[in-house]
Write a protein that holds these residues in place. Structure first.
Motif, PDB file in Angstrom:
ATOM      1  N   ALA A  11       0.830  -1.209   0.000  1.00 45.41           N
ATOM      2  CA  ALA A  11       0.000   0.000   0.000  1.00 45.41           C
ATOM      3  C   ALA A  11       0.864   1.257   0.000  1.00 45.41           C
ATOM      4  O   ALA A  11       0.539   2.254  -0.668  1.00 45.41           O
ATOM      5  N   ARG A  12       1.977   1.216   0.717  1.00 46.69           N
ATOM      6  CA  ARG A  12       2.870   2.380   0.731  1.00 46.69           C
ATOM      7  C   ARG A  12       3.508   2.594  -0.640  1.00 46.69           C
ATOM      8  O   ARG A  12       3.711   3.738  -1.071  1.00 46.69           O
ATOM      9  N   ILE A  13       3.837   1.513  -1.310  1.00 49.60           N
ATOM     10  CA  ILE A  13       4.409   1.640  -2.655  1.00 49.60           C
ATOM     11  C   ILE A  13       3.369   2.229  -3.603  1.00 49.60           C
ATOM     12  O   ILE A  13       3.699   3.075  -4.460  1.00 49.60           O
ATOM     13  N   ASP A  14       2.118   1.795  -3.460  1.00 48.12           N
ATOM     14  CA  ASP A  14       1.044   2.390  -4.271  1.00 48.12           C
ATOM     15  C   ASP A  14       0.989   3.899  -4.079  1.00 48.12           C
ATOM     16  O   ASP A  14       0.920   4.666  -5.051  1.00 48.12           O
ATOM     17  N   GLY A  19       0.918   8.826  -5.753  1.00 47.68           N
ATOM     18  CA  GLY A  19       0.908  10.127  -5.112  1.00 47.68           C
ATOM     19  C   GLY A  19      -0.496  10.647  -4.874  1.00 47.68           C
ATOM     20  O   GLY A  19      -1.492   9.978  -5.172  1.00 47.68           O
ATOM     21  N   PRO A  20      -0.606  11.873  -4.363  1.00 50.96           N
ATOM     22  CA  PRO A  20      -1.934  12.457  -4.126  1.00 50.96           C
ATOM     23  C   PRO A  20      -2.590  12.846  -5.444  1.00 50.96           C
ATOM     24  O   PRO A  20      -1.920  13.014  -6.472  1.00 50.96           O
ATOM     25  N   ARG A  81      13.306   2.896  -9.384  1.00 48.50           N
ATOM     26  CA  ARG A  81      13.280   1.584  -8.741  1.00 48.50           C
ATOM     27  C   ARG A  81      11.915   1.316  -8.114  1.00 48.50           C
ATOM     28  O   ARG A  81      11.400   0.189  -8.150  1.00 48.50           O
ATOM     29  N   LEU A  82      11.321   2.369  -7.529  1.00 48.46           N
ATOM     30  CA  LEU A  82       9.989   2.212  -6.939  1.00 48.46           C
ATOM     31  C   LEU A  82       8.958   1.855  -8.009  1.00 48.46           C
ATOM     32  O   LEU A  82       8.072   1.025  -7.772  1.00 48.46           O
ATOM     33  N   LEU A  83       9.086   2.450  -9.185  1.00 52.00           N
ATOM     34  CA  LEU A  83       8.147   2.152 -10.258  1.00 52.00           C
ATOM     35  C   LEU A  83       8.276   0.693 -10.709  1.00 52.00           C
ATOM     36  O   LEU A  83       7.255   0.027 -10.968  1.00 52.00           O
ATOM     37  N   VAL A  84       9.491   0.183 -10.780  1.00 51.93           N
ATOM     38  CA  VAL A  84       9.677  -1.219 -11.168  1.00 51.93           C
ATOM     39  C   VAL A  84       9.002  -2.142 -10.160  1.00 51.93           C
ATOM     40  O   VAL A  84       8.325  -3.105 -10.531  1.00 51.93           O
ATOM     41  N   VAL A  85       9.191  -1.867  -8.866  1.00 50.76           N
ATOM     42  CA  VAL A  85       8.541  -2.695  -7.839  1.00 50.76           C
ATOM     43  C   VAL A  85       7.025  -2.607  -7.978  1.00 50.76           C
ATOM     44  O   VAL A  85       6.320  -3.620  -7.899  1.00 50.76           O
TER      45      VAL A  85
END
Length: 247
Positions: A11-14, A19-20, A81-85
């Motif tokens: 959920a945090r990665i989402d 973003g807002p 990297r966050l987008l890949v995850v």
């Protein structure tokens, strides 16, 4: 089992990627043939997992996302990297829920964390131009989740032997034990020996009462039990005093 909640890793990665509302979101510019296509995060996911997904476009999405994440400087915010995850998460949910149904003792938050760590570790070794880089990331994360779940279910809780023995052998010091009111104390002090010191033995004997009045004590019986035979070895000296009196 840990329920799904806003504090979970997935959920945090989402929230970190999407973003807002109205905020800035990462995007991918992918090349399909001679065409360059700008995709939002949601469009990139639909190209990978949507009902009308395009294998060619999906391969281009993974290739571009992995390449940008691999080329991202370490001192940045890690958006690539966050987008890949985030792109790998839909490939993990089915296995995540299956594991949680099979083994309720597995913690969901820990399982999600293991999956994310596996994606990041695989990303460090991924080849953007290799065959199916995204599939390899998902496969490594799935394997790590299953391995973690099986390891947790094999763990058997055991008794803390040290704490159990300490509690079992614990004794209350003689000065902390309640004294019988109006009774006697017997202290036997062993003589000094070469082997080392010997502790004083203490016995307490209450005065028996009958009809509210104190009767004859059993003190002679107590002394008789503590006496030694004339020919026996000296085992110590015996001192009698009223219970609680000064030594």
């Amino acid at each position: 089992m840990t329920p799904t909640g806003p504090g979970g890793v997935f959920a945090r990665i989402d929230r970190g990627v999407l973003g807002p509302p109205g905020g800035t979101r990462p995007s991918l510019t992918v090349h399909v043939g001679s065409c360059a296509v700008l995709l939002s995060p949601e469009e990139s996911r639909r190209a990978l997992y949507g009902p009308r997904r395009d294998a060619v476009l999906g391969a281009a999405v993974w290739r571009q996302a992995v390449a940008e994440a691999r080329g991202e400087p370490r001192n940045t915010d890690g958006a690539g990297r966050l987008l890949v995850v985030w792109l790998a998460l839909p490939g993990l949910y089915r296995h995540l829920h299956r594991i949680l149904r099979l083994w309720r003792q597995v913690d969901r938050a820990d399982l999600e964390a293991e999956a994310v760590l596996a994606v990041l570790a695989a990303l460090d070794a991924a080849d953007p131009d290799g065959p199916d880089p995204g599939g390899r990331l998902v496969k490594d994360a799935v394997n790590r989740m299953w391995a973690y779940a099986k390891r947790v279910t094999r763990e058997i809780p055991v008794v803390d032997i040290g704490a159990f023995a300490e509690a079992r052998d614990a004794t209350v010091p003689s000065e902390e034990r309640p004294l019988p009111p109006g009774g006697w104390e017997v202290h036997i002090t062993p003589p000094p020996r070469r082997e080392g010191l010997y502790a004083t033995l203490r016995f307490a004997e209450p005065h028996p009462r009958q009809g509210g009045r104190r009767t004859a004590t059993r003190l002679p019986d107590l002394v008789f039990r503590a006496r030694r035979h004339e020919e026996a070895d000296l085992i110590g000296t015996l001192v009698l005093r009223p219970a609680g009196a000064r030594r």
